[in-house]
Motif scaffolding. Structure first.
Motif, PDB file in Angstrom:
ATOM      1  N   MET A   1       0.847  -1.176   0.000  1.00 36.41           N
ATOM      2  CA  MET A   1       0.000   0.000   0.000  1.00 36.41           C
ATOM      3  C   MET A   1       0.894   1.243   0.000  1.00 36.41           C
ATOM      4  SD  MET A   1      -2.522   1.428   2.989  1.00 36.41           S
ATOM      5  CE  MET A   1      -1.181   1.524   4.137  1.00 36.41           C
ATOM      6  N   PRO A   2       0.660   2.148  -0.927  1.00 38.35           N
ATOM      7  CA  PRO A   2       1.452   3.382  -0.944  1.00 38.35           C
ATOM      8  C   PRO A   2       1.140   4.260   0.270  1.00 38.35           C
ATOM      9  CG  PRO A   2       0.106   3.146  -2.957  1.00 38.35           C
ATOM     10  CD  PRO A   2      -0.272   2.055  -2.023  1.00 38.35           C
ATOM     11  N   ASP A   3       2.167   4.922   0.790  1.00 38.12           N
ATOM     12  CA  ASP A   3       1.950   5.859   1.890  1.00 38.12           C
ATOM     13  C   ASP A   3       1.644   7.259   1.374  1.00 38.12           C
ATOM     14  OD1 ASP A   3       2.280   4.082   4.008  1.00 38.12           O
ATOM     15  OD2 ASP A   3       4.463   4.276   3.937  1.00 38.12           O
ATOM     16  N   ASP A   4       1.967   7.502   0.125  1.00 34.10           N
ATOM     17  CA  ASP A   4       1.757   8.808  -0.487  1.00 34.10           C
ATOM     18  C   ASP A   4       0.364   8.852  -1.104  1.00 34.10           C
ATOM     19  OD1 ASP A   4       1.771  11.165  -1.902  1.00 34.10           O
ATOM     20  OD2 ASP A   4       3.401  10.583  -3.255  1.00 34.10           O
ATOM     21  N   PRO A   5      -0.525   9.727  -0.599  1.00 36.78           N
ATOM     22  CA  PRO A   5      -1.869   9.809  -1.170  1.00 36.78           C
ATOM     23  C   PRO A   5      -1.862  10.115  -2.672  1.00 36.78           C
ATOM     24  CG  PRO A   5      -1.766  11.030   0.886  1.00 36.78           C
ATOM     25  CD  PRO A   5      -0.357  10.605   0.550  1.00 36.78           C
ATOM     26  N   GLY A   6      -0.795  10.720  -3.171  1.00 38.72           N
ATOM     27  CA  GLY A   6      -0.704  11.020  -4.593  1.00 38.72           C
ATOM     28  C   GLY A   6      -0.567   9.783  -5.458  1.00 38.72           C
ATOM     29  N   GLU A   7      -0.222   8.648  -4.860  1.00 38.05           N
ATOM     30  CA  GLU A   7      -0.062   7.398  -5.610  1.00 38.05           C
ATOM     31  C   GLU A   7      -1.310   6.521  -5.558  1.00 38.05           C
ATOM     32  OE1 GLU A   7       3.451   5.278  -4.425  1.00 38.05           O
ATOM     33  OE2 GLU A   7       4.585   7.132  -4.208  1.00 38.05           O
ATOM     34  N   LEU A   8      -2.337   6.959  -4.840  1.00 37.51           N
ATOM     35  CA  LEU A   8      -3.554   6.162  -4.674  1.00 37.51           C
ATOM     36  C   LEU A   8      -4.539   6.424  -5.804  1.00 37.51           C
ATOM     37  CD1 LEU A   8      -4.090   6.901  -0.878  1.00 37.51           C
ATOM     38  CD2 LEU A   8      -3.199   4.792  -1.872  1.00 37.51           C
ATOM     39  N   ASP A   9      -5.437   5.462  -6.011  1.00 33.78           N
ATOM     40  CA  ASP A   9      -6.565   5.693  -6.897  1.00 33.78           C
ATOM     41  C   ASP A   9      -7.846   5.504  -6.085  1.00 33.78           C
ATOM     42  OD1 ASP A   9      -7.189   2.936  -6.783  1.00 33.78           O
ATOM     43  OD2 ASP A   9      -6.126   2.518  -8.645  1.00 33.78           O
ATOM     44  N   PHE A  10      -8.971   5.626  -6.752  1.00 36.65           N
ATOM     45  CA  PHE A  10     -10.259   5.603  -6.073  1.00 36.65           C
ATOM     46  C   PHE A  10     -10.462   4.326  -5.266  1.00 36.65           C
ATOM     47  CE2 PHE A  10     -14.921   4.863  -6.185  1.00 36.65           C
ATOM     48  CZ  PHE A  10     -15.324   5.994  -5.494  1.00 36.65           C
ATOM     49  N   LEU A  11     -10.121   3.186  -5.840  1.00 34.92           N
ATOM     50  CA  LEU A  11     -10.353   1.920  -5.140  1.00 34.92           C
ATOM     51  C   LEU A  11      -9.251   1.584  -4.140  1.00 34.92           C
ATOM     52  CD1 LEU A  11     -11.837  -0.194  -8.064  1.00 34.92           C
ATOM     53  CD2 LEU A  11     -13.066   0.903  -6.192  1.00 34.92           C
ATOM     54  N   SER A  12      -7.995   1.903  -4.453  1.00 38.46           N
ATOM     55  CA  SER A  12      -6.914   1.578  -3.516  1.00 38.46           C
ATOM     56  C   SER A  12      -6.924   2.484  -2.287  1.00 38.46           C
ATOM     57  CB  SER A  12      -5.551   1.656  -4.218  1.00 38.46           C
ATOM     58  OG  SER A  12      -5.219   2.987  -4.554  1.00 38.46           O
ATOM     59  N   PHE A  13      -7.681   3.542  -2.324  1.00 39.98           N
ATOM     60  CA  PHE A  13      -7.783   4.437  -1.178  1.00 39.98           C
ATOM     61  C   PHE A  13      -8.335   3.715   0.058  1.00 39.98           C
ATOM     62  CE2 PHE A  13     -10.013   7.638   1.398  1.00 39.98           C
ATOM     63  CZ  PHE A  13      -8.961   8.499   1.665  1.00 39.98           C
ATOM     64  N   VAL A  14      -9.057   2.628  -0.133  1.00 43.53           N
ATOM     65  CA  VAL A  14      -9.658   1.896   0.991  1.00 43.53           C
ATOM     66  C   VAL A  14      -8.590   1.439   1.977  1.00 43.53           C
ATOM     67  CG1 VAL A  14     -10.965  -0.164   1.665  1.00 43.53           C
ATOM     68  CG2 VAL A  14     -11.695   1.187  -0.309  1.00 43.53           C
ATOM     69  N   ASP A  15      -7.560   0.756   1.504  1.00 43.22           N
ATOM     70  CA  ASP A  15      -6.505   0.277   2.400  1.00 43.22           C
ATOM     71  C   ASP A  15      -5.857   1.437   3.137  1.00 43.22           C
ATOM     72  OD1 ASP A  15      -6.851  -2.380   1.675  1.00 43.22           O
ATOM     73  OD2 ASP A  15      -5.376  -2.253   0.051  1.00 43.22           O
ATOM     74  N   PHE A  16      -5.559   2.486   2.413  1.00 46.84           N
ATOM     75  CA  PHE A  16      -4.939   3.676   2.981  1.00 46.84           C
ATOM     76  C   PHE A  16      -5.836   4.279   4.070  1.00 46.84           C
ATOM     77  CE2 PHE A  16      -4.338   8.304   2.889  1.00 46.84           C
ATOM     78  CZ  PHE A  16      -2.975   8.410   3.118  1.00 46.84           C
ATOM     79  N   ALA A  17      -7.133   4.429   3.748  1.00 47.77           N
ATOM     80  CA  ALA A  17      -8.074   5.036   4.695  1.00 47.77           C
ATOM     81  C   ALA A  17      -8.209   4.207   5.964  1.00 47.77           C
ATOM     82  CB  ALA A  17      -9.436   5.221   4.023  1.00 47.77           C
ATOM     83  N   VAL A  18      -8.299   2.901   5.823  1.00 46.74           N
ATOM     84  CA  VAL A  18      -8.437   2.030   6.994  1.00 46.74           C
ATOM     85  C   VAL A  18      -7.174   2.104   7.850  1.00 46.74           C
ATOM     86  CG1 VAL A  18      -8.668  -0.367   7.765  1.00 46.74           C
ATOM     87  CG2 VAL A  18     -10.134   0.505   5.929  1.00 46.74           C
TER      88      VAL A  18
END
Length: 176
Positions: A1-18
């Motif tokens: 999971m990327p730590d940089d929000p700039g590398e996230l997309d709409f669906l991968s944001f879930v892991d980051f958000a959790v």
């Protein structure tokens, strides 16, 4: 999971958000959050795909498609029933029907039992529009469904139906 929000997309944001939420608020139920975010984001992604690839090219909005779909399958309906079956407010259905009526896809007439209520019905052009749109819509549905085996589809449908018929879902429906 990327730590940089700039590398996230709409669906991968879930892991980051959790991960970020539970780091700051350890008492949060991470599984419930992940389930809700995943369902919500997948539904949004599906609607965006259907609207941009199927419905907008045919001159329909997602909401317009929903109204036509309900009228196609349920037949002529009072506007308030169409609102319930589409999950939209009566006001939203009324405004949308103005557009659909101008496009020649829907007609409205006073209801037989109550002159204040209106009955909505597809025109022949509306029937052609919804059946053509739905065939393409279903082709897009299959693109996603083909990611799962028949057994996985059956299991997922069963789990989603269990959620939809849960006491919590019933409470949500009562509030809407």
């Amino acid at each position: 999971m990327p730590d940089d929000p700039g590398e996230l997309d709409f669906l991968s944001f879930v892991d980051f958000a959790v991960a970020r939420t539970t780091a700051e608020l350890p008492s949060v139920d991470a599984d419930a959050m992940r389930l809700s975010l995943t369902l919500s984001r997948l539904a949004s992604a599906l609607v965006y795909d259907w609207e941009s690839t199927v419905h907008r090219p045919r001159g329909l909005s997602w909401s317009g498609f929903r109204v036509l779909f309900v009228l196609w399958l349920a037949g002529p309906l009072e506007a308030k029933r169409a609102a319930v079956l589409t999950g939209m407010s009566r006001a939203a259905v009324s405004a949308l029907v103005n557009t659909l009526e101008r496009a020649g896809l829907v007609t409205r007439r006073p209801a037989d039992h109550d002159g204040r209520a209106v009955t909505l019905e597809l025109t022949d052009a509306g029937h052609d529009a919804i059946t053509g749109a739905f065939q393409e819509h279903n082709r897009r549905e299959r693109v996603l469904a083909d990611s799962l085996s028949k057994q996985e589809r059956t299991q997922l449908i069963g789990l989603l139906e269990k959620l939809m018929t849960s006491p919590a879902a019933a409470e949500m429906k009562r509030r809407s």
